[in-house]
Enzyme design. Structure first.
Site, PDB file in Angstrom:
ATOM      1  N   ILE A  17       0.820  -1.216   0.000  1.00  0.00           N
ATOM      2  CA  ILE A  17       0.000   0.000   0.000  1.00  0.00           C
ATOM      3  C   ILE A  17       0.859   1.275   0.000  1.00  0.00           C
ATOM      4  CG2 ILE A  17      -0.300   0.296   2.510  1.00  0.00           C
ATOM      5  CD1 ILE A  17      -3.336   0.738   1.917  1.00  0.00           C
ATOM      6  N   ASN A  30      -3.160   0.954  15.936  1.00  0.00           N
ATOM      7  CA  ASN A  30      -3.697   0.521  17.238  1.00  0.00           C
ATOM      8  C   ASN A  30      -4.154   1.768  17.994  1.00  0.00           C
ATOM      9  OD1 ASN A  30      -1.305   1.550  18.772  1.00  0.00           O
ATOM     10  ND2 ASN A  30      -0.282  -0.033  17.575  1.00  0.00           N
ATOM     11  N   GLY A  38       3.526  -4.868  10.851  1.00  0.00           N
ATOM     12  CA  GLY A  38       2.604  -5.006   9.726  1.00  0.00           C
ATOM     13  C   GLY A  38       2.532  -3.753   8.871  1.00  0.00           C
ATOM     14  N   ASP A  40       1.190  -0.926   9.538  1.00  0.00           N
ATOM     15  CA  ASP A  40       1.486   0.270  10.358  1.00  0.00           C
ATOM     16  C   ASP A  40       2.990   0.575  10.313  1.00  0.00           C
ATOM     17  OD1 ASP A  40       1.060   2.328  12.141  1.00  0.00           O
ATOM     18  OD2 ASP A  40       0.567   1.058  13.867  1.00  0.00           O
ATOM     19  N   THR A 127      -6.920  -8.139   9.878  1.00  0.00           N
ATOM     20  CA  THR A 127      -6.728  -9.560   9.522  1.00  0.00           C
ATOM     21  C   THR A 127      -5.287 -10.044   9.651  1.00  0.00           C
ATOM     22  OG1 THR A 127      -6.445  -9.173   7.136  1.00  0.00           O
ATOM     23  CG2 THR A 127      -8.693  -9.490   7.935  1.00  0.00           C
ATOM     24  N   TYR A 130      -4.171  -8.688  14.400  1.00  0.00           N
ATOM     25  CA  TYR A 130      -5.412  -8.690  15.191  1.00  0.00           C
ATOM     26  C   TYR A 130      -6.274  -9.929  14.973  1.00  0.00           C
ATOM     27  CZ  TYR A 130      -4.708  -4.016  17.182  1.00  0.00           C
ATOM     28  OH  TYR A 130      -4.242  -2.936  17.902  1.00  0.00           O
TER      29      TYR A 130
HETATM   30  N1  AR6 Z   1       0.688  -3.050   2.303  1.00  0.00           N
HETATM   31  C1  AR6 Z   1      -0.542  -3.606   2.359  1.00  0.00           C
HETATM   32  N2  AR6 Z   1      -0.915  -4.498   3.293  1.00  0.00           N
HETATM   33  C2  AR6 Z   1       0.019  -4.862   4.197  1.00  0.00           C
HETATM   34  C3  AR6 Z   1       1.334  -4.336   4.218  1.00  0.00           C
HETATM   35  C4  AR6 Z   1       1.651  -3.381   3.218  1.00  0.00           C
HETATM   36  N3  AR6 Z   1       2.850  -2.814   3.142  1.00  0.00           N
HETATM   37  N4  AR6 Z   1       2.013  -4.904   5.250  1.00  0.00           N
HETATM   38  C5  AR6 Z   1       1.175  -5.764   5.844  1.00  0.00           C
HETATM   39  N5  AR6 Z   1      -0.021  -5.760   5.216  1.00  0.00           N
HETATM   40  P1  AR6 Z   1      -1.667  -5.884  10.244  1.00  0.00           P
HETATM   41  P2  AR6 Z   1      -4.034  -5.531  11.999  1.00  0.00           P
HETATM   42  C6  AR6 Z   1      -1.248  -6.539   5.480  1.00  0.00           C
HETATM   43  O1  AR6 Z   1      -1.087  -6.867  11.184  1.00  0.00           O
HETATM   44  O2  AR6 Z   1      -4.380  -6.971  11.889  1.00  0.00           O
HETATM   45  C7  AR6 Z   1       0.224  -3.376  14.010  1.00  0.00           C
HETATM   46  O3  AR6 Z   1       1.294  -3.695  14.859  1.00  0.00           O
HETATM   47  C8  AR6 Z   1      -1.145  -7.799   6.293  1.00  0.00           C
HETATM   48  O4  AR6 Z   1      -0.610  -8.849   5.499  1.00  0.00           O
HETATM   49  O5  AR6 Z   1      -0.771  -4.862   9.650  1.00  0.00           O
HETATM   50  O6  AR6 Z   1      -5.135  -4.514  11.835  1.00  0.00           O
HETATM   51  C9  AR6 Z   1      -0.568  -2.166  14.513  1.00  0.00           C
HETATM   52  O7  AR6 Z   1       0.243  -1.238  15.165  1.00  0.00           O
HETATM   53  C10 AR6 Z   1      -2.611  -8.017   6.631  1.00  0.00           C
HETATM   54  O8  AR6 Z   1      -3.283  -8.605   5.511  1.00  0.00           O
HETATM   55  O9  AR6 Z   1      -2.895  -5.049  10.942  1.00  0.00           O
HETATM   56  C11 AR6 Z   1      -1.564  -2.784  15.423  1.00  0.00           C
HETATM   57  O10 AR6 Z   1      -1.019  -2.996  16.720  1.00  0.00           O
HETATM   58  C12 AR6 Z   1      -3.151  -6.598   6.802  1.00  0.00           C
HETATM   59  O11 AR6 Z   1      -2.156  -5.746   6.218  1.00  0.00           O
HETATM   60  C13 AR6 Z   1      -1.856  -4.119  14.800  1.00  0.00           C
HETATM   61  O12 AR6 Z   1      -0.716  -4.443  14.022  1.00  0.00           O
HETATM   62  C14 AR6 Z   1      -3.376  -6.169   8.241  1.00  0.00           C
HETATM   63  O13 AR6 Z   1      -2.359  -6.717   9.079  1.00  0.00           O
HETATM   64  C15 AR6 Z   1      -3.040  -4.051  13.875  1.00  0.00           C
HETATM   65  O14 AR6 Z   1      -3.337  -5.333  13.395  1.00  0.00           O
END
Ligand code: AR6
Length: 182
Positions: A17, A30, A38, A40, A127, A130
């Site tokens: 993204i 968060n 991830g 973030d 996903t 979390y």
């Molecule tokens: N571009 C697009 N999607 C991505 C990227 C990227 N560069 N990197 C990861 N994803 P997550 P959550 C996807 O864990 O579940 C963080 O520590 C990943 O594969 O990023 O909402 C925050 O600070 C997955 O499909 O977010 C919070 O503490 C999706 O993004 C916590 O994680 C969401 O995964 C939030 O958890």
């Protein structure tokens, strides 16, 4: 893959993204808004320190409640704004997770419209770390965006889901096909 809703569209892309130009990029943050892993981590890394500096100035007392969002400028990212949305942690489905997930998308789109954004990109909120099951989260995400684009008068014309891996892309593809057929 794309779904048209009047003058608006929802489309799916597989990728990172932080590399896709948009007016507003949504982050899966968060409540503390202090960064993390991830998407973030990737957004703060690519955007640079100005994002956290702005979050430190605007962070609501007690953090950003689950299901809501705040907006900052986008630093070095190919966007004007980053919308930091807080999705729910999956706790089995009996803790209002579906409503909170839908609310994170709707709150993000309201903020995008306040900023007059036309193109908004979303990751798959909740996903990853979390733990929200993909087959449950994808239809909720798409329906929330679809309802907003259909019902709200807003600046948003184009929503792109940028899905990191093949499995996530496929889950959204299935859910978009089901929405199209409904
Ligand atoms: N571009 C697009 N999607 C991505 C990227 C990227 N560069 N990197 C990861 N994803 P997550 P959550 C996807 O864990 O579940 C963080 O520590 C990943 O594969 O990023 O909402 C925050 O600070 C997955 O499909 O977010 C919070 O503490 C999706 O993004 C916590 O994680 C969401 O995964 C939030 O958890």
């Amino acid at each position: 893959m794309e779904l048209k809703i009047g003058e608006c569209s929802i489309s799916l892309l597989q990728g990172d993204i932080t590399r896709v130009p948009a007016d507003a990029i949504v982050n899966a943050a968060n409540s503390e808004l202090r960064g993390g892993g991830g998407v973030d981590g990737a957004i703060h890394q690519a955007g640079g320190p100005s994002l956290m500096m702005e979050l430190n100035r605007i962070r609501p007392h007690g953090g950003c409640p689950t299901g809501s969002a705040v907006v900052t400028k986008a630093g070095a990212l190919p966007a004007k704004y980053v919308i930091h949305a807080v999705g729910p942690v999956w706790r089995g489905g009996g803790y209002d997770e579906a409503r909170l997930l839908s609310s994170a998308y709707a709150a993000s789109l309201r903020l995008a419209s306040e900023k007059k954004a036309a193109k908004v990109s979303f990751p798959s909120i909740s996903t990853g770390a979390y733990g929200y099951p993909l087959d449950k989260a994808a239809p909720i995400a798409l329906r929330a965006v679809y309802s907003f684009l259909r019902d709200a008068k807003s600046s948003v014309r184009e929503v792109v889901f940028v899905l990191f891996d093949r499995q996530t892309y496929r889950a959204y593809e299935d859910a978009l096909e089901a929405l199209e057929g409904a």
